[in-house]
Write a protein that holds these residues in place. Structure first.
Motif, PDB file in Angstrom:
ATOM      1  N   LEU A 303      19.582 -60.380  10.182  1.00 53.44           N
ATOM      2  CA  LEU A 303      18.893 -59.091  10.088  1.00 53.44           C
ATOM      3  C   LEU A 303      19.879 -57.939   9.915  1.00 53.44           C
ATOM      4  N   ILE A 304      21.046 -58.049  10.552  1.00 52.13           N
ATOM      5  CA  ILE A 304      22.073 -57.011  10.375  1.00 52.13           C
ATOM      6  C   ILE A 304      22.552 -56.978   8.929  1.00 52.13           C
ATOM      7  N   LYS A 305      22.745 -58.171   8.334  1.00 50.24           N
ATOM      8  CA  LYS A 305      23.146 -58.230   6.929  1.00 50.24           C
ATOM      9  C   LYS A 305      22.073 -57.634   6.032  1.00 50.24           C
ATOM     10  N   CYS A 306      20.811 -57.896   6.358  1.00 50.71           N
ATOM     11  CA  CYS A 306      19.714 -57.312   5.565  1.00 50.71           C
ATOM     12  C   CYS A 306      19.731 -55.790   5.660  1.00 50.71           C
ATOM     13  N   CYS A 307      19.968 -55.263   6.858  1.00 48.12           N
ATOM     14  CA  CYS A 307      20.044 -53.805   7.022  1.00 48.12           C
ATOM     15  C   CYS A 307      21.213 -53.232   6.221  1.00 48.12           C
ATOM     16  N   ALA A 308      22.357 -53.924   6.259  1.00 47.19           N
ATOM     17  CA  ALA A 308      23.519 -53.450   5.502  1.00 47.19           C
ATOM     18  C   ALA A 308      23.254 -53.494   4.003  1.00 47.19           C
ATOM     19  N   GLN A 309      22.620 -54.555   3.522  1.00 42.78           N
ATOM     20  CA  GLN A 309      22.319 -54.654   2.093  1.00 42.78           C
ATOM     21  C   GLN A 309      21.324 -53.600   1.656  1.00 42.78           C
ATOM     22  N   LEU A 310      20.333 -53.329   2.502  1.00 42.20           N
ATOM     23  CA  LEU A 310      19.348 -52.306   2.156  1.00 42.20           C
ATOM     24  C   LEU A 310      19.988 -50.922   2.139  1.00 42.20           C
ATOM     25  N   THR A 311      20.882 -50.666   3.100  1.00 43.93           N
ATOM     26  CA  THR A 311      21.572 -49.372   3.122  1.00 43.93           C
ATOM     27  C   THR A 311      22.432 -49.190   1.877  1.00 43.93           C
ATOM     28  N   THR A 312      23.164 -50.235   1.516  1.00 43.61           N
ATOM     29  CA  THR A 312      23.997 -50.167   0.312  1.00 43.61           C
ATOM     30  C   THR A 312      23.134 -50.007  -0.936  1.00 43.61           C
ATOM     31  N   LYS A 313      21.980 -50.658  -0.954  1.00 43.01           N
ATOM     32  CA  LYS A 313      21.067 -50.535  -2.100  1.00 43.01           C
ATOM     33  C   LYS A 313      20.601 -49.095  -2.270  1.00 43.01           C
ATOM     34  N   LEU A 314      20.312 -48.423  -1.162  1.00 39.04           N
ATOM     35  CA  LEU A 314      19.898 -47.019  -1.238  1.00 39.04           C
ATOM     36  C   LEU A 314      21.038 -46.135  -1.752  1.00 39.04           C
ATOM     37  N   VAL A 315      22.276 -46.475  -1.349  1.00 39.79           N
ATOM     38  CA  VAL A 315      23.425 -45.711  -1.852  1.00 39.79           C
ATOM     39  C   VAL A 315      23.563 -45.898  -3.356  1.00 39.79           C
ATOM     40  N   ILE A 316      23.391 -47.126  -3.837  1.00 40.29           N
ATOM     41  CA  ILE A 316      23.503 -47.406  -5.266  1.00 40.29           C
ATOM     42  C   ILE A 316      22.393 -46.689  -6.037  1.00 40.29           C
ATOM     43  N   GLU A 317      21.179 -46.665  -5.473  1.00 44.46           N
ATOM     44  CA  GLU A 317      20.079 -45.955  -6.130  1.00 44.46           C
ATOM     45  C   GLU A 317      20.341 -44.452  -6.148  1.00 44.46           C
TER      46      GLU A 317
END
Length: 580
Positions: A303-317
Motif C-alpha cells: 500500500l505504501i508503494k501504491c501511495c508513492a506511485q500515485l503521488t509520482t503519477k500526480l507529479v507527472i500529470e
C-alpha cells in the motif's frame, strides 16, 4: 558382447534414460523382461565383487535435450525494483525462475511500454534520404516501444509472451531491435495474420491482463456485504497509512504480538480508531477474517508503494510533458550505501515554480557515469529523456560540475540547453568559509568559540547553571528597565555548534554569545571555583580569553559582517528567488 570398460551400472543408467515411462503408465512385458534380466545380472555381479551402494536415477518425463537446455540457461531471481526499463537492456523472460516469470510480466505491464515520445530520435541515412522513428507510431501501435540506448524499436507484447517453441526463428522486434525507418510496412507485417506469433502473444497478453479467474471477478462472486466490508477495511488501513506517511513516522514496533504493550504506530493507531469508533471496530483486526486483516507488514509495504506511485503519477500529470530542471545530490544511509536523491523543478499549470521529489536510487559509486545512468533510468521509467531537461542543479563537486567528465557535461552533450547553475546561497557559504580560513584572527576567534562549547556544552549540570545565570541576568535587567517585555521576547537561548555548510549557524552562535555574555562569564567563574583538575583549568583559560579586548572586538565585528551576509543568504534561499 559387452564393450570393454563399460560397467553394469552404466548400462543400467543408459537403460533408464532410454525408457520414457510416466508414473501412471503400465510397463509392457518386454520392458519388465529387460528390467528383470538387468536386475539378475546386477545381482550376479554383486555376488562376484561387492560394489558400494548407488542411488537410483529418477525417471523423468522430459527428454535429455530439454534438460540440457534448462541446465545451460542461468536462472535469475526476480528483483522487481531493479527491472530494466530500456528494452535493449532487459533479460529474457525465460531467464527468470519459473515461479517469478508471471511476477516479472505483471511488473512490466504495470510500468507499461517504454515510449519516450519527447526523445530526440536518431536520424539515419537510407540511400541519400534521412529517416528517423516517428513518435506518432506509438499512437498507432500500442505494443511498440523504443530503446534510447540502441536507437531501435521493440515489441512489448512479444517480449512478454512470444512462444519460442512455435516460432523459434529470430525476430527483429525482440532480438536486437528494428531500425529500418524507411520500411514502415514492416510494422503491419510484424502483426501478421490471426495465427502469427505476434497475434498469439497479443492473445496471451489480453488473457493475462483480464483473466477469467481474476481477483476482481472472484470478489464479485461474493456477496455485496462482503465487498462492502472489504472496501471499508482497506479504507481505514489507507487512512492510517496516509497519516503516518504525512507525519513521517515509523510503522512497525519491536513487538507486534497480541500481548505486547506497544505494537508500533500503525497497529496502535488502528486499535485506537477501533476502540473509539464502532464503524471501524466492525471491520478491522479481531472482527476481520483471519486471512484478510489488511494489517501485515507485506500489505503495508504494498500500500505504501501504491501511495508513492500515485503521488509520482500526480507529479507527472502536473508536469504535463513540459520541460524541467533536474536537482540531484548523493548521500550515504545508515548502512553506508550511496543513495542518489532526484528532484524535478518546473513551472506548474498555475505558473508557479515548484520542486517535487521524484525518487531515490541506490548507486554503486559516485562517478559521473554511474550517476548519469541512475538519473536516466529514473527518467525513462516515466517516459522522460534528457532532451526535456532545461536545467541542472548539483553541488560543487568535480564529479558533478566538472567541465571535462562531470555529470553536467555528460547531460549537456545530449541536451545543450540543460544549463548548470550552482546554488548562489551555497556559493556564498563556501566563499565565506574560504575567506574566514585565510584570516588568522577569524581562525583564532572560532577556535575560542569551539573551546567555549567544549567547556559548557558536554555537561547537563553546566548547561543548567547557564540557564539559571541567564534568568538571573534577565531579572536584573527587567528591574533596571533595560529590556522590554512582550510576547516572544526574552526567550531562553542556548549555544549551538556552528557548521561550515550552514554559515547562518555561525551568525546565530555569535549573536547568542554576545547576548549571553554576562551569564557565560558568571558560569565560567563558578566552574573555576567549584571544580577541580582539568575542568577548572579549562574554565580559567577560557575566562581569560573571554575577557580580552580581541575576543569582544572580533565577536562584534563578526556580528556586523554576518548580519549582511545572513540577509543575503536568506534572500537567495527564498522560493521566488531567481538565484537558487
Amino acid at each position: 558382447m559387452k564393450k570393454k570398460g563399460v560397467t553394469i551400472f552404466e548400462m543400467w543408467d543408459k537403460s533408464s534414460k532410454t525408457r520414457k515411462i510416466t508414473p501412471t503408465s503400465t510397463p509392457t512385458s518386454l520392458s519388465v523382461e529387460v528390467e528383470s534380466n538387468l536386475q539378475l545380472a546386477l545381482v550376479q555381479r554383486h555376488d562376484e565383487a561387492p560394489q558400494p551402494e548407488r542411488e537410483t536415477t529418477p525417471i523423468v518425463e522430459d527428454d535429455e535435450a530439454v534438460d540440457e537446455d534448462d541446465e545451460s540457461m542461468p536462472q535469475f531471481e526476480a528483483d522487481l525494483a531493479a527491472l530494466e526499463r530500456d528494452p535493449s537492456k532487459r533479460l529474457p523472460i525465460s531467464s527468470y525462475h519459473a515461479n517469478d516469470q508471471d511476477r516479472v510480466r505483471r511488473r512490466y505491464i504495470d510500468l507499461g511500454a517504454c515510449q519516450p515520445k519527447d526523445h530526440k530520435f536518431e536520424i539515419r541515412d537510407f540511400s541519400g534520404h534521412p529517416r528517423r522513428f516517428c513518435p506518432t507510431w506509438f499512437k498507432d501501435y500500442k505494443w511498440l516501444e523504443y530503446s534510447v540506448q540502441e536507437e531501435a524499436a521493440f515489441c512489448f507484447v512479444c517480449y512478454l509472451f512470444k512462444d519460442k517453441t512455435k516460432s523459434p526463428g529470430g525476430d527483429a522486434f525482440v532480438n536486437g531491435g528494428f531500425n529500418n525507418w524507411n520500411l514502415k510496412a514492416r510494422l503491419k507485417r510484424h502483426i501478421g495474420a490471426v495465427s502469427s506469433a505476434h497475434a498469439e502473444a497479443q492473445e496471451k497478453y489480453d488473457m493475462f491482463t483480464t483473466p477469467t479467474t481474476s481477483i476482481r471477478e472472484s470478489i464479485a462472486s461474493n456477496t455485496t456485504q462482503y465487498k462492502v466490508l472489504y472496501k471499508l477495511r482497506v479504507t481505514w488501513t489507507l487512512k492510517c497509512l496516509r497519516f503516518l506517511l504525512h507525519q513521517g513516522l515509523a510503522f512497525r514496533g519491536h513487538d507486534e504480538s497480541d500481548d505486547s504493550l506497544n505494537k508500533g504506530n500503525f497497529l496502535e493507531l488502528l486499535n485506537w480508531l477501533a476502540g473509539n469508533f464502532e464503524e471501524v471496530d466492525r471491520v478491522v483486526l479481531k472482527n476481520a477474517p483471519q486471512n484478510c486483516k489488511m494489517a501485515c507488514h507485506d500489505i503495508q509495504q504494498e500500500l505504501i508503494k501504491c501511495c508513492a506511485q500515485l503521488t509520482t503519477k500526480l507529479v507527472i500529470e502536473d508536469l504535463d510533458g513540459g520541460h524541467f530542471a533536474v536537482l540531484a545530490d548523493e548521500s550515504s544511509d545508515m548502512y553506508q550505501n550511496e543513495q542518489l536523491a532526484v528532484c524535478l523543478r518546473y513551472v506548474d499549470k498555475k505558473g508557479r515554480t515548484v520542486v517535487r521529489f521524484l525518487g531515490l536510487a541506490h548507486v554503486e559509486d559516485t562517478s559521473s557515469l554511474t550517476l548519469k545512468a541512475a538519473i536516466e533510468d529514473m527518467l525513462m521509467a516515466y517516459n522522460f529523456s534528457f532532451v526535456m531537461v532545461r536545467g541542472q542543479g548539483y553541488d560543487g563537486a568535480s564529479n558533478m560540475k566538472g567541465n571535462a567528465n562531470g555529470m553536467k557535461k555528460l547531460i549537456m552533450d545530449e541536451s545543450p540547453y540543460a544549463y548548470y547553475v550552482h546554488c548562489f546561497a551555497h556559493q556564498l557559504q563556501l566563499t565565506l568559509v574560504a575567506v574566514a580560513k585565510e584570516s588568522g584572527d577569524c581562525n583564532w576567534f572560532f577556535q575560542q568559540l569551539a573551546c567555549l562549547l567544549n567547556v559548557l556544552g558536554y555537561s547537563c549540570k553546566k548547561m543548567r547553571m547557564l540557564r539559571i545565570a541567564q534568568a538571573e541576568e534577565l531579572i536584573a535587567a527587567l528591574e533596571l528597565e533595560e529590556v522590554e517585555t512582550g510576547t516572544g521576547l526574552n526567550q531562553e537561548m542556548g549555544i549551538g555548534r556552528p557548521c561550515d555548510t550552514r554559515w547562518g549557524s555561525h551568525y546565530k552562535t555569535v549573536n547568542h554569545v554576545i547576548s549571553m555574555y554576562p551569564a557565560i562569564r558568571r558560569v565560567l567563574i563558578r566552574i573555576a571555583k567549584e571544580y577541580n583538575g582539568t575542568e577548572a583549568v579549562a574554565a580559567m583559560t577560557m575566562l581569560t580569553s573571554f575577557r580580552t579586548f580581541e575576543f569582544v572586538f572580533m565577536a562584534h565585528l563578526m556580528q556586523e559582517i554576518f548580519e549582511y551576509t545572513d540577509d543575503l543568504s536568506r534572500a537567495l534561499q527564498k522560493k521566488r528567488s531567481r538565484y537558487c
